[in-house]
Motif scaffolding. Structure first.
Motif, short mmCIF file in Angstrom:
data_model
loop_
_atom_site.label_atom_id
_atom_site.label_comp_id
_atom_site.label_asym_id
_atom_site.label_seq_id
_atom_site.Cartn_x
_atom_site.Cartn_y
_atom_site.Cartn_z
N GLY A 95 0.81 -1.23 0.00
CA GLY A 95 0.00 0.00 0.00
C GLY A 95 0.84 1.27 0.00
N LEU A 96 2.08 1.16 0.51
CA LEU A 96 2.94 2.34 0.58
C LEU A 96 3.27 2.89 -0.80
N ARG A 97 3.06 2.06 -1.81
CA ARG A 97 3.37 2.46 -3.18
C ARG A 97 2.41 3.53 -3.70
N TYR A 98 1.22 3.60 -3.09
CA TYR A 98 0.18 4.45 -3.67
C TYR A 98 0.06 5.78 -2.94
N ARG A 99 -0.17 6.82 -3.74
CA ARG A 99 -0.19 8.16 -3.17
C ARG A 99 -1.51 8.50 -2.51
N SER A 100 -2.59 7.89 -3.00
CA SER A 100 -3.89 8.24 -2.41
C SER A 100 -4.70 6.97 -2.15
N LEU A 101 -5.60 7.07 -1.20
CA LEU A 101 -6.47 5.92 -0.87
C LEU A 101 -7.36 5.50 -2.04
N PRO A 102 -7.96 6.47 -2.78
CA PRO A 102 -8.76 6.04 -3.94
C PRO A 102 -7.94 5.23 -4.95
N ASP A 103 -6.69 5.63 -5.17
CA ASP A 103 -5.82 4.86 -6.09
C ASP A 103 -5.63 3.44 -5.56
N LEU A 104 -5.33 3.36 -4.25
CA LEU A 104 -5.09 2.05 -3.65
C LEU A 104 -6.35 1.19 -3.70
N ARG A 105 -7.48 1.82 -3.40
CA ARG A 105 -8.74 1.07 -3.38
C ARG A 105 -9.04 0.51 -4.77
N GLU A 106 -8.84 1.32 -5.80
CA GLU A 106 -9.12 0.88 -7.16
C GLU A 106 -8.20 -0.29 -7.54
N GLU A 107 -6.93 -0.15 -7.20
CA GLU A 107 -5.97 -1.21 -7.53
C GLU A 107 -6.27 -2.49 -6.73
N MET A 108 -6.64 -2.29 -5.46
CA MET A 108 -6.96 -3.44 -4.60
C MET A 108 -8.19 -4.18 -5.14
N PHE A 109 -9.15 -3.42 -5.64
CA PHE A 109 -10.36 -4.02 -6.18
C PHE A 109 -10.00 -4.94 -7.35
N GLY A 110 -9.18 -4.44 -8.25
CA GLY A 110 -8.76 -5.24 -9.40
C GLY A 110 -7.93 -6.45 -8.96
N PHE A 111 -7.10 -6.24 -7.97
CA PHE A 111 -6.23 -7.31 -7.50
C PHE A 111 -7.04 -8.44 -6.85
N THR A 112 -8.01 -8.09 -6.01
CA THR A 112 -8.81 -9.13 -5.35
C THR A 112 -9.67 -9.89 -6.37
N ARG A 113 -10.11 -9.16 -7.40
CA ARG A 113 -10.87 -9.85 -8.46
C ARG A 113 -9.98 -10.85 -9.19
N PHE A 114 -8.75 -10.44 -9.46
CA PHE A 114 -7.80 -11.35 -10.11
C PHE A 114 -7.58 -12.60 -9.25
N LEU A 115 -7.46 -12.41 -7.93
CA LEU A 115 -7.21 -13.55 -7.05
C LEU A 115 -8.38 -14.53 -7.07
N ARG A 116 -9.59 -14.00 -7.03
CA ARG A 116 -10.76 -14.90 -7.05
C ARG A 116 -10.83 -15.65 -8.37
N GLU A 117 -10.56 -14.95 -9.45
CA GLU A 117 -10.60 -15.59 -10.77
C GLU A 117 -9.50 -16.64 -10.93
N SER A 118 -8.45 -16.51 -10.15
CA SER A 118 -7.33 -17.44 -10.25
C SER A 118 -7.58 -18.75 -9.51
N LYS A 119 -8.72 -18.84 -8.84
CA LYS A 119 -9.09 -20.08 -8.14
C LYS A 119 -8.10 -20.45 -7.06
N VAL A 120 -7.66 -19.45 -6.32
CA VAL A 120 -6.81 -19.72 -5.16
C VAL A 120 -7.50 -19.13 -3.93
N THR A 121 -7.20 -19.71 -2.78
CA THR A 121 -7.70 -19.15 -1.52
C THR A 121 -6.57 -18.28 -0.96
N THR A 122 -6.88 -17.02 -0.77
CA THR A 122 -5.81 -16.07 -0.44
C THR A 122 -5.98 -15.50 0.96
#
Lengths: 200, 245
Positions: free
Chosen positions: B145-172
């Motif tokens: 999270g330290l990589r991101y300058r603002s919370l909205p940026d982090l939230r948007e990236e996190m949203f995409g990342f969690t979607r990728f994890l679910r689609e990858s069929k792994v339990t994270t």
């Protein structure tokens, strides 16, 4: 351009504007970049860039335009284009092989730190067909056309092999870290092999 | 109520193997879900993550990867050795992959100190394809999270990342630190993007520190909502069944 560094000229020749520009100059006398640009319908800055590269490669003569200094005018030296490769220039193979061995050692150490013995062993297997990587490296350098090519292919293979497991971004970092380590005290070899951008 | 219980029970689970926990969450995390475990330093997050990954590989036939971003390989190996986990044997068979991404992060001078979520996604895509892991632990996303300058940026990236994890069929399992006071998670958004949120706490009771665990959220699960004492034993974390106030 140094005779042993023909990459820019090759890239320029292979691009869509390279040969048309040279053909345009064939049979013409001293021509300005603006004349080439107008004749071929390209931007003047594009024409200037290619003319400079071809001049450095020895394909063109140039002289300051008498009325528009510091603008240059260009013409072909000869209708026959010749590109020479000096495979033995600047860097000795033993120096390059020494750098390559330091790089391979650092890379395998870094791979061990990141992914443990299994990743390091898999990497050695993929890159060097087994744990005897020093001998495999010697073979690479013995049979490559030149030291520069051998080193660049090694880096390319390392990025590919690491990337298959770690993804391209992490693999790129790992390779750069290993090359940075290996470059210590070997800056002259790094420069001679044209690896400055891979290390920076 | 009966219908809800039947549906929830039918969802495949990834048991944690942590003594006392699985009974509180209907047998484990829903498989292919993204789960956040938050807690302050010393609350047992790393041990929780290691047990989840190790038990998956050793006991439940679910190969696992543990991505360390803040602690190095030696430190993690010391932890697992302390609690009797034979990591080397599992690593040799490819069932457990310990990745010290911090080694790449620290050594890179060009790209700064932090790994971004897209880079991590790119890394995980290759890792999953080459190792076929079914469980992934990321320790920790605070470092990312330290990589991101603002919370909205982090939230948007996190949203995409969690979607990728679910689609990858792994339990994270995403580990994140919680500040000593105030928010429950480092950035205050991690729990909203995950399927479940477990909070580990360190509380001072009569001069002693007490560890507790609360399952604050778990989708598709009728979970216990009480605060439970957590003990660190020679075998790792043990979640007590009684509740504390």
């Amino acid at each position: 351009m140094a005779p042993g560094d023909p990459k820019k000229a090759l890239e320029a020749l292979a691009s869509e504007h390279g040969l048309p520009i040279l053909r345009f100059l064939q049979g013409r006398d001293w021509t300005l970049a603006s004349g080439v640009a107008e004749g071929l319908g390209v931007h003047t800055s594009t024409a200037s860039k290619y003319l400079a590269i071809f001049h450095d490669a020895g394909f063109l003569e140039r002289r300051p335009h008498p009325a528009k200094r510091p603008t240059f005018a260009f013409r072909l030296r000869s209708p026959l284009i010749r590109l020479e490769f000096d495979l033995g220039e600047r860097v000795e193979s033993p120096d390059a092989a020494d750098l390559a061995k330091a790089f391979a050692g650092s890379l395998l150490d870094a791979a061990h730190k990141v992914g443990g013995a299994r990743l390091a062993s898999n990497l050695a297997g993929t890159l060097f067909e087994g744990p005897d990587w020093r001998r495999a490296l010697d073979r690479r350098f013995r049979f490559a056309p030149d030291a520069r090519t051998a080193m660049h292919i090694l880096l390319q293979d390392a990025r590919k092999a690491c990337g298959d497991v770690l993804g391209p971004a992490a693999a790129g970092r790992l390779v750069r870290i290993a090359l940075e380590d290996a470059s210590e005290g070997r800056q002259d070899v790094v420069e001679a092999l044209g690896l400055q951008e891979d290390v920076a | 109520m009966t219908v809800v219980r039947t549906v929830a029970a039918a969802i495949p689970r990834a048991p944690t193997g942590i003594e006392g926990l699985d009974t509180l969450i209907q047998g484990g995390f829903p498989r292919h879900s993204v789960n956040v475990v938050a807690g302050p330093a010393g609350s047992g997050k790393t041990l929780f993550g290691l047990q989840f990954a190790y038990n998956g590989a050793a006991r439940f036939d679910e190969p696992a990867a543990y991505l360390a971003l803040e602690e190095n390989r030696e430190s993690i190996e010391r932890v697992v050795a302390t609690f009797g986990m034979d990591l080397a044997a599992l690593e040799a068979t490819g069932k457990f992959v310990l990745v010290d991404l911090g080694a790449v992060r620290a050594g890179s001078s060009r790209d700064g100190i932090a790994v971004g979520l897209r880079e991590l996604e790119d890394f995980l895509r290759s890792l999953i394809a080459s190792t076929h892991v079914q469980r992934i632990v990321i320790d920790s996303i605070s470092a990312i999270g330290l990589r991101y300058r603002s919370l909205p940026d982090l939230r948007e990236e996190m949203f995409g990342f969690t979607r990728f994890l679910r689609e990858s069929k792994v339990t994270t399992l995403l580990l994140t630190e919680s500040p000593e006071q105030g928010r429950l998670t480092r950035f205050g958004i991690e729990q909203f993007l995950a399927d479940s949120f477990l909070h580990l706490a360190l509380e001072e009771v009569k001069g002693d520190l007490r560890r507790t665990l609360t399952v604050r959220k778990m989708r598709f699960t009728r979970h216990d909502t009480g605060k439970h004492p957590v003990h660190i034993t020679a075998a790792g974390l043990v979640v007590a069944q009684e509740r504390v106030a």
